[in-house]
Scaffold this active site. Structure first.
Site, PDB file in Angstrom:
ATOM      1  N   ALA A  13       0.486  -2.739   8.670  1.00 13.32           N
ATOM      2  CA  ALA A  13      -0.323  -2.487   9.873  1.00 13.32           C
ATOM      3  C   ALA A  13      -1.546  -1.650   9.510  1.00 13.32           C
ATOM      4  O   ALA A  13      -2.663  -1.922   9.972  1.00 13.32           O
ATOM      5  CB  ALA A  13       0.525  -1.776  10.925  1.00 13.32           C
ATOM      6  N   LYS A  69      -3.037  -1.446   6.545  1.00 17.23           N
ATOM      7  CA  LYS A  69      -3.965  -2.215   5.704  1.00 17.23           C
ATOM      8  C   LYS A  69      -4.664  -3.322   6.492  1.00 17.23           C
ATOM      9  O   LYS A  69      -5.828  -3.638   6.238  1.00 17.23           O
ATOM     10  CB  LYS A  69      -3.231  -2.786   4.488  1.00 17.23           C
ATOM     11  N   ASN A  73     -10.179   4.682  -1.623  1.00 12.10           N
ATOM     12  CA  ASN A  73      -9.008   4.152  -2.323  1.00 12.10           C
ATOM     13  C   ASN A  73      -7.717   4.930  -2.063  1.00 12.10           C
ATOM     14  O   ASN A  73      -6.618   4.392  -2.238  1.00 12.10           O
ATOM     15  CB  ASN A  73      -9.343   4.155  -3.831  1.00 12.10           C
ATOM     16  N   SER A  93      -5.188  -4.454   1.008  1.00  6.12           N
ATOM     17  CA  SER A  93      -4.034  -4.973   0.265  1.00  6.12           C
ATOM     18  C   SER A  93      -3.775  -6.381   0.768  1.00  6.12           C
ATOM     19  O   SER A  93      -4.105  -6.701   1.926  1.00  6.12           O
ATOM     20  CB  SER A  93      -2.797  -4.112   0.546  1.00  6.12           C
ATOM     21  N   VAL A 114      -7.461  13.272   2.503  1.00  2.00           N
ATOM     22  CA  VAL A 114      -8.154  12.373   3.443  1.00  2.00           C
ATOM     23  C   VAL A 114      -7.579  12.439   4.859  1.00  2.00           C
ATOM     24  O   VAL A 114      -8.174  11.900   5.786  1.00  2.00           O
ATOM     25  CB  VAL A 114      -8.172  10.908   2.944  1.00  2.00           C
ATOM     26  N   TYR A 131       2.871   0.060   6.383  1.00  2.00           N
ATOM     27  CA  TYR A 131       1.827  -0.125   5.367  1.00  2.00           C
ATOM     28  C   TYR A 131       0.951  -1.326   5.729  1.00  2.00           C
ATOM     29  O   TYR A 131      -0.283  -1.259   5.675  1.00  2.00           O
ATOM     30  CB  TYR A 131       2.505  -0.330   4.014  1.00  2.00           C
TER      31      TYR A 131
HETATM   32  P1  NDP Z   1      -1.377   5.691  -6.984  1.00  2.00           P
HETATM   33  O1  NDP Z   1      -0.178   6.274  -6.349  1.00  2.00           O
HETATM   34  O2  NDP Z   1      -1.502   5.722  -8.466  1.00  2.00           O
HETATM   35  O3  NDP Z   1      -2.700   6.365  -6.375  1.00  2.00           O
HETATM   36  C1  NDP Z   1      -2.796   6.795  -5.058  1.00  2.00           C
HETATM   37  C2  NDP Z   1      -3.914   7.827  -5.009  1.00  2.00           C
HETATM   38  O4  NDP Z   1      -4.123   8.212  -3.641  1.00  2.00           O
HETATM   39  C3  NDP Z   1      -3.595   9.080  -5.791  1.00  2.00           C
HETATM   40  O5  NDP Z   1      -4.712   9.454  -6.533  1.00  2.00           O
HETATM   41  C4  NDP Z   1      -3.293  10.116  -4.718  1.00  2.00           C
HETATM   42  O6  NDP Z   1      -3.740  11.390  -5.154  1.00  2.00           O
HETATM   43  C5  NDP Z   1      -4.194   9.619  -3.599  1.00  2.00           C
HETATM   44  N1  NDP Z   1      -3.798  10.107  -2.273  1.00  2.00           N
HETATM   45  C6  NDP Z   1      -2.648   9.883  -1.600  1.00  2.00           C
HETATM   46  N2  NDP Z   1      -2.651  10.542  -0.420  1.00  2.00           N
HETATM   47  C7  NDP Z   1      -3.848  11.215  -0.376  1.00  2.00           C
HETATM   48  C8  NDP Z   1      -4.444  12.080   0.559  1.00  2.00           C
HETATM   49  N3  NDP Z   1      -3.833  12.415   1.719  1.00  2.00           N
HETATM   50  N4  NDP Z   1      -5.685  12.567   0.299  1.00  2.00           N
HETATM   51  C9  NDP Z   1      -6.311  12.247  -0.853  1.00  2.00           C
HETATM   52  N5  NDP Z   1      -5.789  11.439  -1.786  1.00  2.00           N
HETATM   53  C10 NDP Z   1      -4.569  10.939  -1.550  1.00  2.00           C
HETATM   54  O7  NDP Z   1      -1.449   4.201  -6.438  1.00  2.00           O
HETATM   55  P2  NDP Z   1      -2.536   3.037  -6.559  1.00  2.00           P
HETATM   56  O8  NDP Z   1      -3.587   3.360  -7.516  1.00  2.00           O
HETATM   57  O9  NDP Z   1      -1.778   1.789  -6.707  1.00  2.00           O
HETATM   58  O10 NDP Z   1      -3.133   3.045  -5.068  1.00  2.00           O
HETATM   59  C11 NDP Z   1      -4.516   3.112  -4.790  1.00  2.00           C
HETATM   60  C12 NDP Z   1      -4.817   2.279  -3.559  1.00  2.00           C
HETATM   61  O11 NDP Z   1      -4.596   0.901  -3.854  1.00  2.00           O
HETATM   62  C13 NDP Z   1      -3.944   2.586  -2.332  1.00  2.00           C
HETATM   63  O12 NDP Z   1      -4.760   2.581  -1.169  1.00  2.00           O
HETATM   64  C14 NDP Z   1      -2.964   1.441  -2.313  1.00  2.00           C
HETATM   65  O13 NDP Z   1      -2.465   1.189  -1.028  1.00  2.00           O
HETATM   66  C15 NDP Z   1      -3.844   0.313  -2.823  1.00  2.00           C
HETATM   67  N6  NDP Z   1      -3.144  -0.847  -3.326  1.00  2.00           N
HETATM   68  C16 NDP Z   1      -2.397  -0.776  -4.476  1.00  2.00           C
HETATM   69  C17 NDP Z   1      -1.757  -1.892  -4.949  1.00  2.00           C
HETATM   70  C18 NDP Z   1      -0.949  -1.884  -6.205  1.00  2.00           C
HETATM   71  O14 NDP Z   1      -0.291  -2.892  -6.491  1.00  2.00           O
HETATM   72  N7  NDP Z   1      -0.977  -0.828  -6.992  1.00  2.00           N
HETATM   73  C19 NDP Z   1      -1.812  -3.164  -4.224  1.00  2.00           C
HETATM   74  C20 NDP Z   1      -2.636  -3.142  -3.055  1.00  2.00           C
HETATM   75  C21 NDP Z   1      -3.277  -2.013  -2.635  1.00  2.00           C
HETATM   76  P3  NDP Z   1      -3.061  12.808  -4.840  1.00  2.00           P
HETATM   77  O15 NDP Z   1      -1.583  12.579  -4.692  1.00  2.00           O
HETATM   78  O16 NDP Z   1      -3.435  13.623  -6.033  1.00  2.00           O
HETATM   79  O17 NDP Z   1      -3.718  13.275  -3.581  1.00  2.00           O
END
Ligand code: NDP
Length: 258
Positions: A163, A165, A95, A148, A69, A161
């Site tokens: 800022a 979000k 996401n 978040s 992304v 983070y």
């Molecule tokens: P994970 O680490 O399990 O998932 C993060 C996902 O983002 C992975 O699939 C990773 O895939 C992908 N990702 C990261 N960087 C990139 C990139 N540059 N391009 C494409 N994909 C990317 O964490 P979560 O499921 O917890 O996080 C998902 C979302 O939820 C995030 O935005 C997080 O900030 C948000 N969130 C999570 C909370 C929690 O408590 N878990 C609370 C609040 C918000 P890959 O590395 O394969 O690219």
């Protein structure tokens, strides 16, 4: 339309970014179970293959696409692939994100850029790309951004983070305004704490468990299943008049007593 049919995603093409683990992988499965054809994007292709297999086992239709992304060309190519296979993307779950904590004084220029580039610029980039295609096709759509509770209140060690979000929350409202006349709804979900690969080491520790017991009014982490209702509401016809909203799903964490 029967009551629960409103929540169906039958006939929709849903793109989930960051679908290789955690919330994204879970919601991709949910979208498929709700009837959507699902496009899953992330950088780790081996993990996407596992998610694809799960969805196919459930009888769903899925396409895994490489997607970074932070890179416009990668986003455009992923959306091109989605369109070639299933047609214009109707629903985006924006996401993808990273989430390492770092004290403010330790954040380098590079750390800051990386956080903003993924968690804010990435959301904008994917939303704009999808919205341009919907507008060109004259189709309605729904964009759901994962924010978040740290975008709505501060927590120590998360200035970059938080800022990013907070930017996602404001971007959501601004895009909702700009795209309402095109019948494209833009909303956010602000999760509290859910155990995923982003934070599992901390929440498996005594320190993490104590933090949750002491700060979350419901005294527990969320279950990924508890994000399904808000997601389906915003993605489907059930949420047809909802735009510019941020739905908080956090066991009361944001309203914790001062
Ligand atoms: P994970 O680490 O399990 O998932 C993060 C996902 O983002 C992975 O699939 C990773 O895939 C992908 N990702 C990261 N960087 C990139 C990139 N540059 N391009 C494409 N994909 C990317 O964490 P979560 O499921 O917890 O996080 C998902 C979302 O939820 C995030 O935005 C997080 O900030 C948000 N969130 C999570 C909370 C929690 O408590 N878990 C609370 C609040 C918000 P890959 O590395 O394969 O690219």
């Amino acid at each position: 339309m029967a009551l629960f049919e409103q929540f169906s995603l039958t006939g929709k093409v849903v793109l989930v970014t960051g679908a290789s683990s955690g919330i994204g992988a879970h919601m991709a499965r949910v979208a498929a179970q709700a009837g959507a054809r699902v496009v899953i994007g992330a950088r780790r292709l081996d993990r996407l293959e596992q998610v694809s297999s799960d969805i196919e086992r459930l009888g769903g239709e899925v396409l895994g696409v490489a997607m970074d992304v932070t890179d416009r060309a990668s986003v455009e190519a992923a959306v091109d692939a989605a369109e070639a296979r299933f047609g214009v993307v109707d629903v985006v779950l924006n996401n993808a994100g990273i989430g390492n904590g770092q004290r403010a004084l330790e954040i380098s220029e590079e750390d800051w850029r990386s956080m903003l580039s993924t968690n804010l610029d990435g959301v904008w980039r994917v939303a704009q790309c999808a919205a341009q295609r919907l507008v060109n096709a004259g189709k309605p759509g729904s964009i759901i951004n994962i924010a978040s509770i740290l975008g709505l209140r501060a927590g120590s060690g998360y200035s970059h983070y938080s800022a990013a979000k907070a930017g996602v929350v404001q971007l959501t409202q601004s895009l909702a305004l700009d795209l309402a006349r095109n019948n494209i709804r833009v909303n956010a979900i602000a999760p509290g704490y859910f155990k995923t690969e982003m934070n599992d080491a901390y929440f498996d520790s005594e320190k993490g468990q104590t933090y949750i017991r002491q700060t979350v009014p419901m005294r527990r982490l969320g279950n990924l299943t508890e994000l399904e209702g808000p997601f389906l509401l915003l993605a489907s016809e059930a949420g047809a008049f909802v735009t510019g909203s941020t739905i908080v799903v956090d066991g009361g964490h944001l309203v914790s007593s001062l």
